[in-house]
Enzyme design. Sequence first.
Site, PDB file in Angstrom:
ATOM      1  N   LYS A  53      47.218  39.692  44.149  1.00 50.97           N
ATOM      2  CA  LYS A  53      47.765  40.659  43.198  1.00 50.97           C
ATOM      3  C   LYS A  53      46.869  41.282  42.437  1.00 50.97           C
ATOM      4  O   LYS A  53      47.232  42.657  42.324  1.00 50.97           O
ATOM      5  CB  LYS A  53      48.726  39.481  42.142  1.00 50.97           C
ATOM      6  CG  LYS A  53      49.385  40.209  41.112  1.00 50.97           C
ATOM      7  CD  LYS A  53      49.047  40.500  40.193  1.00 50.97           C
ATOM      8  CE  LYS A  53      48.195  39.533  39.163  1.00 50.97           C
ATOM      9  NZ  LYS A  53      49.062  38.473  38.518  1.00 50.97           N
TER      10      LYS A  53
ATOM     11  N   GLU B  67      39.167  48.605  18.358  1.00 45.70           N
ATOM     12  CA  GLU B  67      38.624  48.310  17.050  1.00 45.70           C
ATOM     13  C   GLU B  67      39.714  48.242  16.170  1.00 45.70           C
ATOM     14  O   GLU B  67      39.591  47.701  15.050  1.00 45.70           O
ATOM     15  CB  GLU B  67      37.800  49.682  16.899  1.00 45.70           C
ATOM     16  CG  GLU B  67      38.369  50.900  16.595  1.00 45.70           C
ATOM     17  CD  GLU B  67      37.473  52.096  16.537  1.00 45.70           C
ATOM     18  OE1 GLU B  67      36.769  52.050  15.282  1.00 45.70           O
ATOM     19  OE2 GLU B  67      37.344  52.978  17.465  1.00 45.70           O
TER      20      GLU B  67
ATOM     21  N   GLY C 107      62.861  39.551  35.760  1.00 47.36           N
ATOM     22  CA  GLY C 107      62.174  40.423  34.562  1.00 47.36           C
ATOM     23  C   GLY C 107      61.209  39.568  33.972  1.00 47.36           C
ATOM     24  O   GLY C 107      60.608  39.981  32.856  1.00 47.36           O
TER      25      GLY C 107
ATOM     26  N   GLU D 129      54.869  42.765  37.201  1.00 48.98           N
ATOM     27  CA  GLU D 129      53.435  43.128  37.602  1.00 48.98           C
ATOM     28  C   GLU D 129      53.836  43.890  39.156  1.00 48.98           C
ATOM     29  O   GLU D 129      53.274  45.102  39.301  1.00 48.98           O
ATOM     30  CB  GLU D 129      52.789  41.830  37.764  1.00 48.98           C
ATOM     31  CG  GLU D 129      52.148  41.266  36.770  1.00 48.98           C
ATOM     32  CD  GLU D 129      51.219  40.031  36.967  1.00 48.98           C
ATOM     33  OE1 GLU D 129      50.714  39.718  35.799  1.00 48.98           O
ATOM     34  OE2 GLU D 129      51.222  39.458  37.971  1.00 48.98           O
TER      35      GLU D 129
ATOM     36  N   CYS E  93      47.317  35.182  42.323  1.00 47.46           N
ATOM     37  CA  CYS E  93      46.478  36.069  41.285  1.00 47.46           C
ATOM     38  C   CYS E  93      45.564  37.054  42.106  1.00 47.46           C
ATOM     39  O   CYS E  93      45.593  38.040  41.562  1.00 47.46           O
ATOM     40  CB  CYS E  93      45.725  35.182  40.538  1.00 47.46           C
ATOM     41  SG  CYS E  93      46.657  33.585  39.920  1.00 47.46           S
TER      42      CYS E  93
ATOM     43  N   HIS F 104      33.002  51.377  17.641  1.00 47.00           N
ATOM     44  CA  HIS F 104      33.618  52.587  17.758  1.00 47.00           C
ATOM     45  C   HIS F 104      33.014  53.482  18.612  1.00 47.00           C
ATOM     46  O   HIS F 104      31.766  53.471  18.819  1.00 47.00           O
ATOM     47  CB  HIS F 104      33.283  53.327  16.243  1.00 47.00           C
ATOM     48  CG  HIS F 104      34.145  54.409  16.046  1.00 47.00           C
ATOM     49  ND1 HIS F 104      35.505  54.511  16.048  1.00 47.00           N
ATOM     50  CD2 HIS F 104      33.425  55.857  16.202  1.00 47.00           C
ATOM     51  CE1 HIS F 104      35.661  55.772  16.080  1.00 47.00           C
ATOM     52  NE2 HIS F 104      34.735  56.535  16.065  1.00 47.00           N
TER      53      HIS F 104
ATOM     54  N   TYR G 157      56.887  37.632  34.857  1.00 47.74           N
ATOM     55  CA  TYR G 157      55.725  38.081  35.069  1.00 47.74           C
ATOM     56  C   TYR G 157      55.582  38.800  36.548  1.00 47.74           C
ATOM     57  O   TYR G 157      54.986  40.039  36.815  1.00 47.74           O
ATOM     58  CB  TYR G 157      54.573  36.876  35.373  1.00 47.74           C
ATOM     59  CG  TYR G 157      54.008  36.288  33.962  1.00 47.74           C
ATOM     60  CD1 TYR G 157      52.711  36.628  33.755  1.00 47.74           C
ATOM     61  CD2 TYR G 157      54.683  35.182  33.644  1.00 47.74           C
ATOM     62  CE1 TYR G 157      52.265  35.622  32.829  1.00 47.74           C
ATOM     63  CE2 TYR G 157      54.196  34.422  32.509  1.00 47.74           C
ATOM     64  CZ  TYR G 157      52.932  34.775  32.355  1.00 47.74           C
ATOM     65  OH  TYR G 157      52.251  34.196  31.245  1.00 47.74           O
TER      66      TYR G 157
ATOM     67  N   ALA H 123      47.630  36.972  30.085  1.00 51.33           N
ATOM     68  CA  ALA H 123      47.745  38.388  30.344  1.00 51.33           C
ATOM     69  C   ALA H 123      48.721  38.555  31.399  1.00 51.33           C
ATOM     70  O   ALA H 123      49.013  37.988  32.347  1.00 51.33           O
ATOM     71  CB  ALA H 123      46.397  39.192  30.725  1.00 51.33           C
TER      72      ALA H 123
ATOM     73  N   TYR I  37      36.047  28.152  49.285  1.00 51.71           N
ATOM     74  CA  TYR I  37      36.571  26.984  48.829  1.00 51.71           C
ATOM     75  C   TYR I  37      36.340  25.720  49.856  1.00 51.71           C
ATOM     76  O   TYR I  37      35.846  24.844  49.360  1.00 51.71           O
ATOM     77  CB  TYR I  37      38.221  27.368  48.787  1.00 51.71           C
ATOM     78  CG  TYR I  37      38.595  27.543  47.337  1.00 51.71           C
ATOM     79  CD1 TYR I  37      39.283  26.735  46.415  1.00 51.71           C
ATOM     80  CD2 TYR I  37      38.072  29.009  46.671  1.00 51.71           C
ATOM     81  CE1 TYR I  37      39.698  27.188  45.339  1.00 51.71           C
ATOM     82  CE2 TYR I  37      38.470  29.131  45.543  1.00 51.71           C
ATOM     83  CZ  TYR I  37      39.278  28.355  44.928  1.00 51.71           C
ATOM     84  OH  TYR I  37      39.615  28.875  43.654  1.00 51.71           O
TER      85      TYR I  37
ATOM     86  N   THR J  20      48.090  28.851  45.593  1.00 51.67           N
ATOM     87  CA  THR J  20      48.761  30.038  45.323  1.00 51.67           C
ATOM     88  C   THR J  20      47.845  30.962  44.742  1.00 51.67           C
ATOM     89  O   THR J  20      47.969  32.229  45.175  1.00 51.67           O
ATOM     90  CB  THR J  20      49.599  29.762  44.275  1.00 51.67           C
ATOM     91  OG1 THR J  20      50.632  28.860  44.655  1.00 51.67           O
ATOM     92  CG2 THR J  20      50.527  30.905  43.883  1.00 51.67           C
ATOM     93  N   CYS J  21      47.021  30.739  43.821  1.00 56.58           N
ATOM     94  CA  CYS J  21      45.968  31.898  43.131  1.00 56.58           C
ATOM     95  C   CYS J  21      45.335  32.650  44.011  1.00 56.58           C
ATOM     96  O   CYS J  21      45.128  33.766  44.144  1.00 56.58           O
ATOM     97  CB  CYS J  21      45.236  31.006  42.138  1.00 56.58           C
ATOM     98  SG  CYS J  21      44.110  32.177  41.193  1.00 56.58           S
TER      99      CYS J  21
END
Length: 480
Positions: A52, A468, A177, A183, A49, A463, A179, A369, A100, A43-44
């Site tokens: 995507k 920060e 609604g 996305e 991932c 900065h 991930y 994330a 792979y 899948t990834c």
Amino acid sequence: MSEFDYDLFVIGGGSGGVRAARVAAGEAGAKVALAEEDRYGGTCVIRGCVPKKLMVFASEYRDMPTAARAYGWDIPDGTFSWDAFRAKLNAELDRLEGVYRKLLAGSGVETFDARATVKDAHTVVLSTGEEKTAKHILVATGGRPVRPDMPNAHLGMVSDDIFHLEKLPQRVLIIGGGYIACEFAGILHGLGCEVTQFYRGAQILRGFDEEARGLIADAMKDRGIDLHTGTTIVEMHCVGTPEADAMGEAPVENAQYGLKTDKADANGPVRVKATNGTIRDFDAVFFATGRRPNTDGLGLEALGIELGRNGAVEVDEYSQTKVPSIYAIGDVTDRVNLTPVAIREGMAFVNTVFHGNPTPVDHDLIPSAVFTQPELGTVGLTEEEAAEQEEIEVYATSFRPMQTAFADGSGRVMMKLIVSKANRTVLGCHIVAPGAGEMIQLAGIAVKMGATKEDFDRTVAVHPTMSEEIVTMRNPTRTV
Ligand code: NDP
């Protein structure tokens, strides 16, 4: 000479299975075989991932000419070619699949391009008819997207289909609604589609920090995504069929949302009735309504291995099933369905079984994330979860970052720390910002180490950056 053909037979060539096979063969010197019925990478790499994220990158270029002009560049708006991008994407996925395969071969893993099912505690049967025996069997078959149980659900696509589209739909409805829904709402909008999203609950991204969810929902709407919460689909039919005609035309609705009503799309538009009573036509409906472990027909139940809700393989902290020689890792166990977690589970399995070092899998404080626009990076407890547990201080700030403000953009970012009042530990960190995925990886180290708010305060700011703020929030916004 072993009584078995192999020390380990892995079923599934995704991130978790490939890592476990490689490490068991390459580092532990085990005799290993792996069967994969589809493409290596799982899948990834093939339908998750990786493609995507490449689509996220592609979609983000849309706004760049506008921003660049605000910085003095003389750049015209461009157009996006799905054909050009898709050809490059497919070539990249072919390359990665090759990598792979090479990694497995290089580690001495024997591979079978076949479906494997489990016959008994030490035997797998391949779709070629061959039977293979192994001292240990590792089930790493992953999961798949599911459509809701409703008539005509087959008219809608799922995430696997997105990467194979011949052309991008002009008007797309996304259901869900989570991930994937959020996305792809951003991705498809950025690539030029008119995106409508229905989510049945009160706010998208259930389970994440509420303030972060609200900010992302606002940002999605500001960008032009037609997001409807408290709404879902009740009926869908192909436009042009008697059933669709019986639903009635929806020209008013279509006009209201600025949608075109031509029916010339190659796949044929779909007429959708929503719980809010509206009837609208879409060129594509995309169900992002969750995923299910791939255990159908694997033969596990016949061996007494329990399948949980959703069909997930039940395992203990060492990923071992009720049958001692059979283990399972990754999405098929429906624990934390993230690629790096499946890889960790694979490594822990090898340590436990082949290095004699029983290693439970640590599922605590996993940073993650959501690649919305802006991104959400998160680790630890949400404000709501932490407040249930103990008294907390919340440090939060939301602002327009320098780069956006200079270009007169409206996007806001948010930095938020959840701190234990009793021992000052940072229990959670939530960042909504461009690049939040990159930021939370680093903040996640501190949170995993048990850093206190004072440890964050002792760290000097970099900065000028957005992040920060994570070390300069002096006073709590509220105590809960
Ligand atoms: P999620 O479980 O996150 O979301 C499913 C969504 O569909 C929820 O909003 C749910 O609503 C809704 N839903 C479920 N059933 C129905 C229904 N019958 N009708 C209407 N709505 C429905 O699943 P995803 O498919 O988005 O993602 C699966 C998993 O994959 C994630 O949990 C994550 O672990 C992983 N993933 C991680 C990514 C990342 O790390 N960036 C990216 C993509 C996936 P409700 O909230 O009400 O249940």
